[in-house]
Design an enzyme around this catalytic site. Structure first.
Site, PDB file in Angstrom:
ATOM      1  N   GLN A  90       0.817  -1.214   0.000  1.00  0.00           N
ATOM      2  CA  GLN A  90       0.000   0.000   0.000  1.00  0.00           C
ATOM      3  C   GLN A  90       0.847   1.258   0.000  1.00  0.00           C
ATOM      4  O   GLN A  90       2.070   1.205   0.163  1.00  0.00           O
ATOM      5  CB  GLN A  90      -0.928  -0.005   1.219  1.00  0.00           C
ATOM      6  CG  GLN A  90      -0.204  -0.118   2.550  1.00  0.00           C
ATOM      7  CD  GLN A  90      -1.147  -0.348   3.721  1.00  0.00           C
ATOM      8  OE1 GLN A  90      -1.224   0.478   4.627  1.00  0.00           O
ATOM      9  NE2 GLN A  90      -1.844  -1.484   3.707  1.00  0.00           N
TER      10      GLN A  90
ATOM     11  N   HIS B  85       0.199   5.799   0.965  1.00  0.00           N
ATOM     12  CA  HIS B  85      -0.707   6.835   1.461  1.00  0.00           C
ATOM     13  C   HIS B  85      -0.451   8.153   0.733  1.00  0.00           C
ATOM     14  O   HIS B  85       0.698   8.450   0.363  1.00  0.00           O
ATOM     15  CB  HIS B  85      -0.521   7.048   2.960  1.00  0.00           C
ATOM     16  CG  HIS B  85      -0.615   5.796   3.774  1.00  0.00           C
ATOM     17  ND1 HIS B  85      -1.734   4.992   3.764  1.00  0.00           N
ATOM     18  CD2 HIS B  85       0.280   5.197   4.605  1.00  0.00           C
ATOM     19  CE1 HIS B  85      -1.535   3.954   4.574  1.00  0.00           C
ATOM     20  NE2 HIS B  85      -0.321   4.062   5.086  1.00  0.00           N
TER      21      HIS B  85
ATOM     22  N   HIS C 282       4.828   0.365   0.983  1.00  0.00           N
ATOM     23  CA  HIS C 282       5.193  -0.335   2.202  1.00  0.00           C
ATOM     24  C   HIS C 282       4.181  -1.432   2.526  1.00  0.00           C
ATOM     25  O   HIS C 282       3.084  -1.463   1.979  1.00  0.00           O
ATOM     26  CB  HIS C 282       5.267   0.633   3.388  1.00  0.00           C
ATOM     27  CG  HIS C 282       3.955   1.282   3.708  1.00  0.00           C
ATOM     28  ND1 HIS C 282       3.527   2.437   3.078  1.00  0.00           N
ATOM     29  CD2 HIS C 282       2.962   0.957   4.568  1.00  0.00           C
ATOM     30  CE1 HIS C 282       2.339   2.786   3.548  1.00  0.00           C
ATOM     31  NE2 HIS C 282       1.979   1.896   4.460  1.00  0.00           N
TER      32      HIS C 282
ATOM     33  N   ARG D 175      -4.623   0.580  -1.436  1.00  0.00           N
ATOM     34  CA  ARG D 175      -4.116  -0.781  -1.582  1.00  0.00           C
ATOM     35  C   ARG D 175      -3.652  -0.996  -3.016  1.00  0.00           C
ATOM     36  O   ARG D 175      -4.388  -0.740  -3.963  1.00  0.00           O
ATOM     37  CB  ARG D 175      -5.195  -1.803  -1.238  1.00  0.00           C
ATOM     38  CG  ARG D 175      -5.597  -1.858   0.219  1.00  0.00           C
ATOM     39  CD  ARG D 175      -6.413  -3.118   0.517  1.00  0.00           C
ATOM     40  NE  ARG D 175      -7.136  -2.970   1.771  1.00  0.00           N
ATOM     41  CZ  ARG D 175      -8.420  -2.633   1.862  1.00  0.00           C
ATOM     42  NH1 ARG D 175      -9.123  -2.454   0.764  1.00  0.00           N
ATOM     43  NH2 ARG D 175      -8.984  -2.498   3.032  1.00  0.00           N
TER      44      ARG D 175
END
Length: 347
Positions: free
Chosen positions: A104, A106, A181, A201
């Site tokens: 995933q 962010h 990560h 994801r």
């Protein structure tokens, strides 16, 4: 409520059942185990519908977001309030990964505001425990283009270009927004992050969720968010010291210090103009307020001036009473704490 004096806050349990979760969080907190795969304990959260609720004192039952709106700078600090308004800026978790989490990434603040109208998600991990040969992914190990990224998602080979790190207790990783990560199975993690629940994801091993359906992927958004640069070292290095705070992360969003202690110590942290959070990783400790000189006179003295913080739990000390003593109590060894606050200096 607005005239109730602030004090060190404890919170009700806030567990999250996840497909990759394990069964270590409840026993860590001194609770009976059950069959739920609890992946995360949200220790301090103001995320809507997943908020922390006060468990002690006159403010028992209040939600954290309510307290931020009512108390403002008394709770979070003047500089933090000026920067963040009535949004509590951090989300604090314990994570029990029995199985691998998804690959995933962010978004940063700019992308999160544009796409979601919220904050980005920069985070850090402190490894509390690790099974033999446990690992995690952080960053790319070799250069990759957006075209190759898409192809590797399609054929399921994305892990082949990720930097894999064998880990042990005490390891620290900083995960800035944009870094690919994944936490892998066999790890217990303390996580400090911006107050954001936006996760893209990329790959989830073709597994089903708890509802029996494929878990949603966000590969296009992830492609926009990703930092494709390869870095020489993804691990944070620090020197352990006993009975002395050790900085293990410092960025514009949060500062984290590790305290491994066997004697009492005094912390007067008014200079940071921030709330302070303690996560108890080992042992237990008493936290006692020394002064409450920055509370308005009409509030009077706090109803709670001392709390007992046990392993697997966390507390929030409001900015207005950030002058306190910590007395550890771990006859079998060191009491281990993470100290978290925001230092609004120029970076």
């Amino acid at each position: 409520m607005q005239n109730t004096p602030l004090y060190p806050l404890l919170f009700e349990n806030n567990f999250h059942e996840l497909v990759w979760g394990g069964h270590k969080i409840r026993p860590m907190k001194g609770l009976d185990p059950n069959e739920q795969p609890i992946g995360e304990s949200w220790e301090v959260s103001a995320i809507p519908n997943k908020e922390s609720v006060v468990a002690n004192g006159d403010l028992k039952g209040a939600r954290l977001s309510e307290l931020v709106k009512i108390y403002g700078s008394l709770l979070v600090g003047e500089k933090v309030a000026a920067a963040c308004g009535d949004v509590f800026p951090l989300l604090i978790k314990f994570i029990d990964a029995k199985r691998d989490l998804s690959i995933q990434v962010h978004p940063d603040d700019v992308m999160a505001k544009e796409v979601h109208g919220g904050l980005g998600k920069t985070e850090m991990w402190y490894v509390m425990s690790a099974d033999p040969e446990a690992k995690l992914y952080s960053g790319f190990k070799s250069p990759i283009s957006q075209y190759e990224y898409q192809k590797r998602i399609e054929d399921g080979s994305i892990c082949d270009v990720l930097a894999s790190h064998e880990v042990k207790e005490g390891d620290v990783f900083f995960i800035p927004a944009g870094r690919i990560h994944a936490i892998c199975g066999g790890l217990m993690i303390a996580e400090i992050q911006q107050s954001s629940d936006y996760t893209y994801r990329i790959f989830d091993y073709n597994r089903m969720g708890l509802d029996g359906k494929p878990r949603q992927l966000h590969t296009d958004l992830a492609a926009r968010a990703l930092d494709y640069k390869v870095y020489s070292d993804y691990r944070t290095h620090y020197e352990r010291k006993i009975d002395k705070p050790v900085t293990i992360n410092e960025c514009e969003f949060f500062t984290v210090k590790l305290l491994e202690v066997n004697r009492a110590f005094h912390r007067r942290l008014y200079k940071y103009d921030s709330f302070v959070i303690y996560m108890c990783l080992e042992g237990d400790a008493d936290v006692s307020i020394r002064t409450w000189e920055k509370l308005p006179r009409e509030m009077g003295a706090p109803c709670v001036t001392k709390i007992h913080l046990t392993k697997g739990n966390s507390c929030l000390i409001p900015a207005a009473i950030a002058d306190f003593d910590v007395v550890p109590n771990n006859p079998s060894g060191l009491t281990k704490l993470l100290e978290v606050y925001i230092n609004r200096r120029d970076f």
